[in-house]
Write an enzyme that holds these catalytic residues in place. Structure first.
Site, PDB file in Angstrom:
ATOM      1  N   HIS A 196       0.859  -1.186   0.000  1.00  0.00           N
ATOM      2  CA  HIS A 196       0.000   0.000   0.000  1.00  0.00           C
ATOM      3  C   HIS A 196       0.895   1.235   0.000  1.00  0.00           C
ATOM      4  CE1 HIS A 196      -2.730   3.148   0.983  1.00  0.00           C
ATOM      5  NE2 HIS A 196      -2.416   3.195   2.274  1.00  0.00           N
ATOM      6  N   HIS A 226       1.344   5.697  -1.130  1.00  0.00           N
ATOM      7  CA  HIS A 226       0.697   6.981  -1.388  1.00  0.00           C
ATOM      8  C   HIS A 226       1.341   7.591  -2.634  1.00  0.00           C
ATOM      9  CE1 HIS A 226      -0.646   7.594   3.109  1.00  0.00           C
ATOM     10  NE2 HIS A 226      -1.038   6.435   2.591  1.00  0.00           N
ATOM     11  N   TYR A 233       1.283  -4.619 -20.307  1.00  0.00           N
ATOM     12  CA  TYR A 233       1.851  -4.946 -19.009  1.00  0.00           C
ATOM     13  C   TYR A 233       0.962  -4.500 -17.860  1.00  0.00           C
ATOM     14  CZ  TYR A 233       6.113  -7.200 -20.385  1.00  0.00           C
ATOM     15  OH  TYR A 233       7.009  -8.120 -20.868  1.00  0.00           O
TER      16      TYR A 233
END
Length: 221
Positions: free
Chosen positions: A96, A98, A123
């Site tokens: 995860h 930002h 891709y």
């Protein structure tokens, strides 16, 4: 899992975390990484920790119930990771971030929550499949887990609105590479926005699905 293999895995989390940080893909103390262990527990980066300066010995070790066994207190995003592991059975690692372009993409009004990006490159489809967009929740809000569970494991790639990408993979390397591919494709989308670019045709997408075994949600591209 042997002590040696866990040691190696801790080092890999720190190595990939530093790489992501040094390339500006998640600033400050943002972002988190987790890896599922063979005993059902997992390793996860600690809360308020920069991915660029992780200590292998201080990574949070959780049991199969998500309870802290050793290391520093885990990221507040544990419910998010838990929900994806519970619904995406092939997931062994989750990243995860930002990352700037993915966050920007998540804020655009035209984004389809069932397919946040069109089929722009081979891709992108091969690494990410389709990407879901879930509504905004404050960081650490347990309600985000319900939103992830609502996707029923159909997506390995998810955007949290006004927050960032969450990507699962069958290995840590696969999850990192897919997250990077998502970020680059989001960048392409923003660069080409309003320019009527040529996307992959349905026939080309079908060919990728056939040749490379790409899995797409039934309502995705």
């Amino acid at each position: 899992m042997t002590a040696m293999s866990e040691t190696r895995l801790r080092e890999e989390i720190c190595r990939f975390g530093r790489s992501l940080f040094e390339r500006g893909l998640t600033p400050g103390s943002s972002g988190n990484i987790s890896v599922k262990m063979h005993d059902g527990g997992w390793l996860v980066t600690p809360t308020n920790a920069s991915l660029g300066f992780l200590d292998p010995a201080r990574l949070s070790r959780l049991d199969e119930k998500g309870r802290l066994i050793s290391g520093d207190a885990p990221t507040k995003e544990v419910p998010l990771h838990t929900a994806l592991y519970e619904t995406r059975w092939t997931a062994r690692a989750i990243v995860h971030l930002h990352s700037t372009h993915s966050v920007a993409l998540s804020m655009l009004p035209e984004i389809d929550p069932r397919a946040a990006l069109p089929p722009m490159t081979a891709y992108y489809l091969m690494k990410c499949g389709a990407t879901a967009l879930v509504p905004y929740y404050r960081p650490g809000d347990p309600a985000v887990a319900d939103a992830i569970k609502g996707l029923a494991g159909k997506y390995s790639s998810v955007l949290l609105a006004n927050h960032g990408p969450v990507v699962a993979g069958d290995t840590l390397e696969a999850a990192v590479f897919a997250t990077e591919e998502l970020e680059e494709t989001a960048k392409l989308y923003l660069l080409l926005r309003g320019m009527n670019p040529r996307y992959l045709s349905p026939e080309q997408v079908t060919d990728l699905v056939k040749v490379f075994g790409v899995t797409l949600p039934e309502h995705g591209h």
